[in-house]
Design an enzyme around this catalytic site. Structure first.
Site, PDB file in Angstrom:
ATOM      1  CD  GLU A 150      -2.808  -1.204   2.564  1.00  0.00           C
ATOM      2  OE1 GLU A 150      -2.979  -2.009   2.805  1.00  0.00           O
ATOM      3  OE2 GLU A 150      -1.657  -0.894   4.035  1.00  0.00           O
ATOM      4  CB  ALA A 170       6.110  -7.052  14.925  1.00  0.00           C
ATOM      5  CG  ASP A 172      -4.747  -3.998   8.038  1.00  0.00           C
ATOM      6  OD1 ASP A 172      -4.794  -5.155   7.713  1.00  0.00           O
ATOM      7  OD2 ASP A 172      -3.374  -3.669   9.055  1.00  0.00           O
TER       8      ASP A 172
HETATM    9  N1  LIG Z   1      -4.353  -0.967  12.296  1.00  0.00           N
HETATM   10  C1  LIG Z   1      -3.237  -0.061  11.850  1.00  0.00           C
HETATM   11  O1  LIG Z   1      -2.740   0.869  12.030  1.00  0.00           O
HETATM   12  C2  LIG Z   1      -2.202  -1.285  11.725  1.00  0.00           C
HETATM   13  C3  LIG Z   1      -0.650  -1.341  12.236  1.00  0.00           C
HETATM   14  C4  LIG Z   1       0.059  -1.900  11.446  1.00  0.00           C
HETATM   15  C5  LIG Z   1      -0.059  -3.217  11.766  1.00  0.00           C
HETATM   16  N2  LIG Z   1      -1.509  -3.994  11.619  1.00  0.00           N
HETATM   17  C6  LIG Z   1      -2.343  -5.084  11.593  1.00  0.00           C
HETATM   18  O2  LIG Z   1      -1.773  -5.654  12.736  1.00  0.00           O
HETATM   19  C7  LIG Z   1      -1.688  -7.179  12.655  1.00  0.00           C
HETATM   20  C8  LIG Z   1      -0.675  -7.677  13.760  1.00  0.00           C
HETATM   21  O3  LIG Z   1       0.771  -6.928  13.042  1.00  0.00           O
HETATM   22  P1  LIG Z   1       2.301  -7.452  13.370  1.00  0.00           P
HETATM   23  O4  LIG Z   1       3.425  -7.070  12.807  1.00  0.00           O
HETATM   24  O5  LIG Z   1       2.400  -7.366  15.105  1.00  0.00           O
HETATM   25  O6  LIG Z   1       2.272  -9.630  12.533  1.00  0.00           O
HETATM   26  P2  LIG Z   1       3.077 -10.193  13.357  1.00  0.00           P
HETATM   27  O7  LIG Z   1       3.468 -11.076  11.689  1.00  0.00           O
HETATM   28  O8  LIG Z   1       4.352  -9.699  13.790  1.00  0.00           O
HETATM   29  O9  LIG Z   1       2.267 -10.835  14.217  1.00  0.00           O
HETATM   30  C9  LIG Z   1       0.993 -11.703  14.489  1.00  0.00           C
HETATM   31  C10 LIG Z   1       0.405 -12.796  15.503  1.00  0.00           C
HETATM   32  O10 LIG Z   1      -0.425 -13.287  15.322  1.00  0.00           O
HETATM   33  C11 LIG Z   1      -0.838 -13.988  15.396  1.00  0.00           C
HETATM   34  N3  LIG Z   1      -2.377 -14.446  15.393  1.00  0.00           N
HETATM   35  C12 LIG Z   1      -2.479 -15.807  13.764  1.00  0.00           C
HETATM   36  N4  LIG Z   1      -3.760 -15.539  13.692  1.00  0.00           N
HETATM   37  C13 LIG Z   1      -3.636 -15.574  14.904  1.00  0.00           C
HETATM   38  C14 LIG Z   1      -5.519 -16.025  15.911  1.00  0.00           C
HETATM   39  N5  LIG Z   1      -6.707 -16.678  15.051  1.00  0.00           N
HETATM   40  N6  LIG Z   1      -5.021 -16.076  17.043  1.00  0.00           N
HETATM   41  C15 LIG Z   1      -3.988 -15.693  17.726  1.00  0.00           C
HETATM   42  N7  LIG Z   1      -3.023 -15.182  16.890  1.00  0.00           N
HETATM   43  C16 LIG Z   1      -3.059 -14.923  15.747  1.00  0.00           C
HETATM   44  C17 LIG Z   1       0.408 -15.170  14.943  1.00  0.00           C
HETATM   45  O11 LIG Z   1       1.424 -16.053  15.244  1.00  0.00           O
HETATM   46  C18 LIG Z   1       0.906 -13.764  14.837  1.00  0.00           C
HETATM   47  O12 LIG Z   1       2.480 -14.033  16.453  1.00  0.00           O
HETATM   48  C19 LIG Z   1      -1.041  -7.457  11.410  1.00  0.00           C
HETATM   49  O13 LIG Z   1      -2.950  -7.761  10.155  1.00  0.00           O
HETATM   50  C20 LIG Z   1      -1.385  -5.239  10.484  1.00  0.00           C
HETATM   51  O14 LIG Z   1      -1.462  -5.841   9.511  1.00  0.00           O
HETATM   52  C21 LIG Z   1      -2.362  -3.155  11.798  1.00  0.00           C
END
Ligand SMILES: NC(=O)c1ccc[n+]([C@@H]2O[C@H](COP(=O)([O-])OP(=O)(O)OC[C@H]3O[C@@H](n4cnc5c(N)ncnc54)[C@H](O)[C@@H]3O)[C@@H](O)[C@H]2O)c1
Length: 353
Positions: free
Chosen positions: A63, A147, A235
């Site tokens: 994006e 993360a 998102d």
């Molecule tokens: N809204 C925003 O502004 C914004 C900003 C940054 C990231 N995000 C979103 O936040 C999410 C997390 O990002 P991240 O960088 O932490 O990713 P990441 O991959 O580091 O962490 C995601 C975690 O979710 C876990 N997971 C997946 N499915 C699951 C479930 N059903 N139940 C429990 N745990 C589950 C994974 O094992 C992983 O540890 C992503 O979807 C990203 O797009 C949104």
């Protein structure tokens, strides 16, 4: 207008941003970022904005997030979400960004934005939580300890007296990592066997999982009266985390309806339903035009997708602090010319011919 004098562009690497955070302090940075977000959400009408263009590729989405104010700066962020990246040792979300002056269009700063995204997402969720959650909240549930998770907890600690964090992730190693990172934050850490157990007694539920599908990570029956939900992982198109029934029970605040309707939890509704069910946009709550919460029994939902305005606030603050502490490399990313029409002289000077 001292900020506009330099001819060089500032490069903020991961190391430079880390230095800024060290000099300024993590909590101070977060508090200043929340203030910047309030300022910028408060002048919503002065920005030229658009729902972000997204390119869906087989393994994720890429994006671009542009925005421009009417006084100083244009910013954009490049960001992805590739949920399966962690299987090959790479991050789900990485980002870079740029800040340019609007009077000449010259770039001023190019920055890492992977850390900045986590910081600004946490600061935005904290701002929304402050405006929407009950005052008397102590138990935080985190679903998805990847993360973003530690940033989220530390952001929320700045606006509420969080004493207990209950958490669950489908990956036990992600929970081990979360425990290690949070061990010295004066919190009771409760590792849970599933999402249902993690939601027991929650005042705030933050859900930040990564899966490009409509997944009912949080079931309607687990959400009790008075809870505030930050739904961050839903998102992009085809990516949501809440059982649909939660939406009709909640006071929903989105960041920017035109983008949230495409990418947020409300994407699962018809436009007419979404318009009716979304209580308002975050800027309306920030500006006091709408209430974030009416009473202690209400369920409130911040349906967050992340918008360019939040990156603008983060890039602008980073630029100001980089100037203040003299951090970041200066590079000629645009040619420095005596005669602006004599671009070819750059090649002559560098003896290309
Ligand atoms: N809204 C925003 O502004 C914004 C900003 C940054 C990231 N995000 C979103 O936040 C999410 C997390 O990002 P991240 O960088 O932490 O990713 P990441 O991959 O580091 O962490 C995601 C975690 O979710 C876990 N997971 C997946 N499915 C699951 C479930 N059903 N139940 C429990 N745990 C589950 C994974 O094992 C992983 O540890 C992503 O979807 C990203 O797009 C949104």
């Amino acid at each position: 207008m001292g900020v506009f004098c330099g001819k060089h562009m500032k490069i903020i690497s991961v190391e430079s941003l880390t230095k800024i955070l060290k000099h300024h302090g993590f909590d101070n940075f977060m508090m200043d970022l929340m203030r910047s977000l309030k300022r910028d959400y408060g002048r919503w009408q002065s920005f030229t904005k658009m729902p972000r263009p997204a390119m869906h590729v087989p393994s994720g989405v890429i994006e671009l997030m542009p925005i421009c104010d009417n006084q100083l700066y244009y910013t954009f962020k490049y960001v992805n979400c590739h949920p399966k990246n962690t299987l090959i040792g790479q991050q789900t979300v990485v980002a870079t960004g740029q800040l340019s002056r609007i009077d000449t269009g010259y770039p001023l700063m190019f920055s890492e934005m992977t850390l900045l995204t986590a910081l600004r997402t946490a600061a935005t969720a904290a701002l929304a939580t402050d405006l929407m959650a009950r005052k008397n909240t102590h138990v935080l549930t985190i679903i998805g300890t990847g993360a973003q998770s530690e940033f989220q907890v530390q952001g929320l600690q700045l606006v509420r007296d969080i004493t207990e964090v209950r958490y669950f992730d489908t990956d036990s190693k992600a929970m081990d990592k979360f425990e290690k990172n949070m061990s010295n934050k004066h919190l009771k850490l409760v590792r849970c066997k599933d999402v249902q157990e993690a939601t027991i007694g929650a005042d705030i539920i933050t859900v930040c999982t990564a899966c490009k599908a409509h997944v009912d990570v949080i079931k309607n029956e687990w959400v009790k009266e008075g809870v505030h939900i930050n739904a961050l992982g839903g998102d992009t198109v085809g990516k949501t985390e809440l059982e649909l029934g939660i939406l009709s029970r909640s006071r929903i605040v989105v960041e920017y309806f035109d983008q949230a309707f495409i990418e947020g939890e409300i994407q699962r509704l018809s436009k007419k339903q979404a318009k009716k069910m979304a209580h308002g946009e975050l800027h309306e709550v920030v500006r006091g035009l709408k209430k974030g919460r009416e009473n202690d029994e209400e369920i409130t939902l911040f349906d967050s997708i992340g918008i360019a305005l939040e990156d603008y606030s983060a890039l602008r603050l980073t630029y100001e602090l980089a100037e203040k502490y003299n951090i970041g490399e200066e590079r000629n990313i645009t040619p420095v010319l005596k005669d602006p029409k004599d671009l070819i002289s750059t090649l002559n000077l560098n003896m290309i011919y």
